[in-house]
Scaffold this active site. Structure first.
Site, PDB file in Angstrom:
ATOM      1  N   CYS A  53      37.085  38.303  34.353  1.00  0.00           N
ATOM      2  CA  CYS A  53      37.187  38.324  35.708  1.00  0.00           C
ATOM      3  C   CYS A  53      38.287  38.364  36.231  1.00  0.00           C
ATOM      4  O   CYS A  53      38.803  39.729  36.315  1.00  0.00           O
ATOM      5  CB  CYS A  53      36.859  36.975  36.503  1.00  0.00           C
ATOM      6  N   ARG A  55      30.468  37.082  48.364  1.00  0.00           N
ATOM      7  CA  ARG A  55      30.437  36.424  46.637  1.00  0.00           C
ATOM      8  C   ARG A  55      29.850  37.305  45.298  1.00  0.00           C
ATOM      9  O   ARG A  55      28.104  37.034  46.266  1.00  0.00           O
ATOM     10  CB  ARG A  55      31.137  35.531  46.743  1.00  0.00           C
ATOM     11  N   HIS A  76      32.193  34.272  32.877  1.00  0.00           N
ATOM     12  CA  HIS A  76      32.970  32.554  33.124  1.00  0.00           C
ATOM     13  C   HIS A  76      32.056  32.037  32.221  1.00  0.00           C
ATOM     14  O   HIS A  76      30.820  32.269  31.431  1.00  0.00           O
ATOM     15  CB  HIS A  76      33.094  32.026  33.649  1.00  0.00           C
TER      16      HIS A  76
HETATM   17  N1  GLN Z   1      40.181  36.688  42.567  1.00  0.00           N
HETATM   18  C1  GLN Z   1      38.318  36.941  41.650  1.00  0.00           C
HETATM   19  C2  GLN Z   1      37.102  37.658  43.157  1.00  0.00           C
HETATM   20  O1  GLN Z   1      37.223  37.309  43.348  1.00  0.00           O
HETATM   21  C3  GLN Z   1      38.359  37.043  40.269  1.00  0.00           C
HETATM   22  C4  GLN Z   1      37.323  35.641  40.475  1.00  0.00           C
HETATM   23  C5  GLN Z   1      37.802  35.259  39.568  1.00  0.00           C
HETATM   24  O2  GLN Z   1      37.796  34.808  38.119  1.00  0.00           O
HETATM   25  N2  GLN Z   1      35.933  34.554  39.202  1.00  0.00           N
HETATM   26  O3  GLN Z   1      37.176  38.857  42.327  1.00  0.00           O
END
Ligand code: GLN
Length: 252
Positions: free
Chosen positions: A96, A130, A196
């Protein structure tokens, strides 16, 4: 094999979301079950990294804030060293935010631009919406071909440059950008993913493919012996069924 796998954990202090550190524990344990030692070197911000002496570099995920915080440390020389290690064929697992860091830049949804290390030709742009949830993808043949399950939570949409290969194709969820069906990146011996969870404990085939890639750079003929993965595969299948209810019928 009378050797020790040397794992470098970059930015454990800043990049460690949703149990990403569990990937280190998983690799260590799967090696130990085969009588192989792992030597873990943590490289927090401010510490000097010795990527050339690592067999595998692990970078976890982080929020936009942490990605902005680490920029000055990254730009103090680690950027060039990491890029050189990647060009040399070093095995890397990046998750990520750590994955985004290997590309050209990340522009957050509120307009902050992080210029990253340009080791691989891709860029990431934040969106207000998101991409969140359990997801699944099938790795490309070149990355072992296994079905991987995980958890994604990112605002960034990643777009690979032409000719840059994704790690896999999405079966359920969003992956790189929710638009082109690609997930992650596979470049030289770099495996980048939005997964993750952590990714490795419930994806034993993928974990072994990664470990074997790292080991084979020093011992080209080495093959990891199989393990009894009943519990790991039960966890894998439970997630897969939750995101893809027809998976049993379709034989995935
Ligand atoms: N900050 C990044 C995003 O939101 C990565 C987030 C994360 O590592 N889960 O795209």
């Amino acid at each position: 094999m009378s050797t020790t796998l040397r794992i470098c954990h970059l930015y454990p202090d800043l990049l460690n979301l949703y149990g990403d550190r569990g990937n280190i524990l998983c690799m260590k344990q799967r090696l130990a079950w085969r009588g192989i030692d792992a030597e873990i070197t943590e490289v927090p911000a401010g510490a000097k990294a010795d990527f050339a002496n690592a067999d595998l570099i692990f970078i976890g995920g982080g929020q936009d804030f942490e990605q902005e915080v680490l920029l000055s440390d990254l730009k103090s020389g680690k950027d060039k060293e990491l890029k050189a290690a990647i060009q040399d064929g070093k095995t890397v697992l990046a998750i990520c935010g750590g994955y985004q860091m290997l590309g050209n830049y990340y522009e957050t949804w509120d307009g902050v631009r992080c210029d990253f290390i340009e080791a691989i030709d891709f860029y990431t742009v934040g969106s207000r919406e998101r991409m969140i949830g359990n997801f699944a993808f099938r790795c490309g043949e070149h990355s072992g071909g296994s079905v991987v399950v995980g958890f994604e939570n990112h605002s960034g949409k990643t777009y690979l440059g032409s000719g840059v290969e994704p790690l896999g194709r999405i079966l359920a969820g969003s992956g790189n950008n929710g638009e082109d069906g690609g997930e992650g990146v596979r470049y030289r011996n770099v495996f980048g993913s939005y997964s993750h969870g952590p990714i490795l404990p419930k994806n034993p085939s993928f974990c072994d493919f990664l470990l074997q890639t790292a080991i084979q750079t020093r011992h080209p003929d080495f093959c990891l012996e199989p393990l009894d993965d009943r519990f790991e595969l039960a966890a894998h299948d439970a997630v897969l069924r939750s995101v893809l209810p027809d998976s049993e019928k379709s034989g995935i």
